[in-house]
Design a protein around this motif. Structure first.
Motif, mmCIF file in Angstrom:
data_model
loop_
_atom_site.group_PDB
_atom_site.id
_atom_site.type_symbol
_atom_site.label_atom_id
_atom_site.label_comp_id
_atom_site.label_asym_id
_atom_site.label_seq_id
_atom_site.Cartn_x
_atom_site.Cartn_y
_atom_site.Cartn_z
ATOM 1 N N CYS A 18 48.534 44.894 43.332
ATOM 2 C CA CYS A 18 48.839 43.709 42.162
ATOM 3 C C CYS A 18 48.240 43.864 40.917
ATOM 4 O O CYS A 18 48.838 43.671 39.805
ATOM 5 C CB CYS A 18 48.118 42.763 43.126
ATOM 6 S SG CYS A 18 48.993 41.808 44.304
ATOM 7 N N CYS B 68 51.112 43.411 38.468
ATOM 8 C CA CYS B 68 51.253 41.921 38.413
ATOM 9 C C CYS B 68 50.637 41.321 37.141
ATOM 10 O O CYS B 68 49.690 41.376 37.056
ATOM 11 C CB CYS B 68 50.980 41.124 39.561
ATOM 12 S SG CYS B 68 51.292 39.362 39.373
ATOM 13 N N PHE C 212 47.640 38.926 37.539
ATOM 14 C CA PHE C 212 46.704 39.333 38.192
ATOM 15 C C PHE C 212 45.213 38.848 37.841
ATOM 16 O O PHE C 212 44.346 38.417 38.511
ATOM 17 C CB PHE C 212 46.363 40.956 38.187
ATOM 18 C CG PHE C 212 45.103 41.493 39.183
ATOM 19 C CD1 PHE C 212 45.643 41.335 40.517
ATOM 20 C CD2 PHE C 212 44.269 41.851 38.599
ATOM 21 C CE1 PHE C 212 44.251 41.865 41.256
ATOM 22 C CE2 PHE C 212 43.010 42.247 39.559
ATOM 23 C CZ PHE C 212 43.323 42.043 40.752
ATOM 24 N N CYS D 121 45.278 35.346 39.143
ATOM 25 C CA CYS D 121 45.056 35.244 40.621
ATOM 26 C C CYS D 121 44.296 36.042 41.351
ATOM 27 O O CYS D 121 43.483 35.509 42.270
ATOM 28 C CB CYS D 121 46.666 35.660 41.133
ATOM 29 S SG CYS D 121 46.777 35.986 42.941
ATOM 30 N N ARG E 45 53.708 40.756 45.935
ATOM 31 C CA ARG E 45 54.132 39.526 45.590
ATOM 32 C C ARG E 45 54.653 38.793 47.193
ATOM 33 O O ARG E 45 55.523 39.420 47.745
ATOM 34 C CB ARG E 45 55.445 39.601 44.722
ATOM 35 C CG ARG E 45 55.661 37.968 44.181
ATOM 36 C CD ARG E 45 56.522 38.225 42.882
ATOM 37 N NE ARG E 45 57.050 37.009 42.340
ATOM 38 C CZ ARG E 45 57.340 36.771 41.053
ATOM 39 N NH1 ARG E 45 57.501 37.741 40.277
ATOM 40 N NH2 ARG E 45 57.865 35.639 40.840
ATOM 41 N N CYS F 82 52.331 33.367 46.524
ATOM 42 C CA CYS F 82 51.941 33.471 45.391
ATOM 43 C C CYS F 82 52.753 33.315 44.373
ATOM 44 O O CYS F 82 52.368 32.682 43.004
ATOM 45 C CB CYS F 82 51.223 35.092 45.166
ATOM 46 S SG CYS F 82 52.447 36.430 45.172
ATOM 47 N N ILE G 175 51.787 32.354 40.422
ATOM 48 C CA ILE G 175 52.943 32.833 39.299
ATOM 49 C C ILE G 175 53.723 31.499 38.417
ATOM 50 O O ILE G 175 53.410 31.600 37.284
ATOM 51 C CB ILE G 175 53.818 33.684 39.469
ATOM 52 C CG1 ILE G 175 53.183 35.243 40.175
ATOM 53 C CG2 ILE G 175 54.929 33.984 38.626
ATOM 54 C CD1 ILE G 175 53.945 36.046 40.821
HETATM 55 S S1 SF4 Z 1 50.373 36.446 41.849
HETATM 56 FE FE1 SF4 Z 1 50.899 37.610 43.769
HETATM 57 S S2 SF4 Z 1 51.675 39.570 43.037
HETATM 58 FE FE2 SF4 Z 1 50.425 38.592 41.473
HETATM 59 S S3 SF4 Z 1 48.298 39.447 41.504
HETATM 60 FE FE3 SF4 Z 1 48.632 37.390 42.797
HETATM 61 S S4 SF4 Z 1 49.050 38.048 44.953
HETATM 62 FE FE4 SF4 Z 1 49.596 39.776 43.559
#
Ligand code: SF4
Length: 116
Positions: free
Chosen positions: A62, A66, A69, A72, A92, A96, A101
């Protein structure tokens, strides 16, 4: 975040895993508070719990891929497991995507629209 089940079994990170079993990871417990202190189980969690290693691999993936990140942190172990066919090293998930997101994108869009 340790969860102590009715039988004393301790599951780390995701309470949703308590009560489930897996061919690779057994019952997901780190130990049992009827045998060892919770402080010991927390301190030794990574050595005692094989699935946590795979989970950190997912967090690293991640971090590498991502854009959300920093917001999250790549947590949600149970969502990874249940949405990626029993693996913790996926990235993903539907969870999430909607809870992290989309939220981040919505807030960012809102802030930008009011900054003009
Ligand atoms: S939003 Fe999803 S893909 Fe992005 S860091 Fe968080 S868990 Fe990982």
């Amino acid at each position: 975040m340790p969860t102590v089940a009715h039988d004393g079994g301790v599951v780390m990170l995701s309470p949703e895993l308590a009560g489930f079993t897996d061919a690779r990871f057994g019952d997901f417990t780190t130990g049992n508070v009827l045998k060892d202190g919770l402080d010991v189980l927390v301190a030794e969690a990574e050595e005692r719990t094989s699935w946590i290693t795979e989970f950190w691999q997912g967090v690293d993936a991640c971090r590498a891929t991502c854009p959300a990140f920093a917001f999250c942190g790549g947590a949600h172990a149970a969502n990874r497991y249940f949405e990626h066919a029993g693996r913790f090293d996926g990235t993903r998930t539907r969870y999430c995507t909607t809870a992290k997101i989309a939220l981040l994108e919505g807030v960012t869009r809102h802030v930008r629209s009011h900054a003009r």
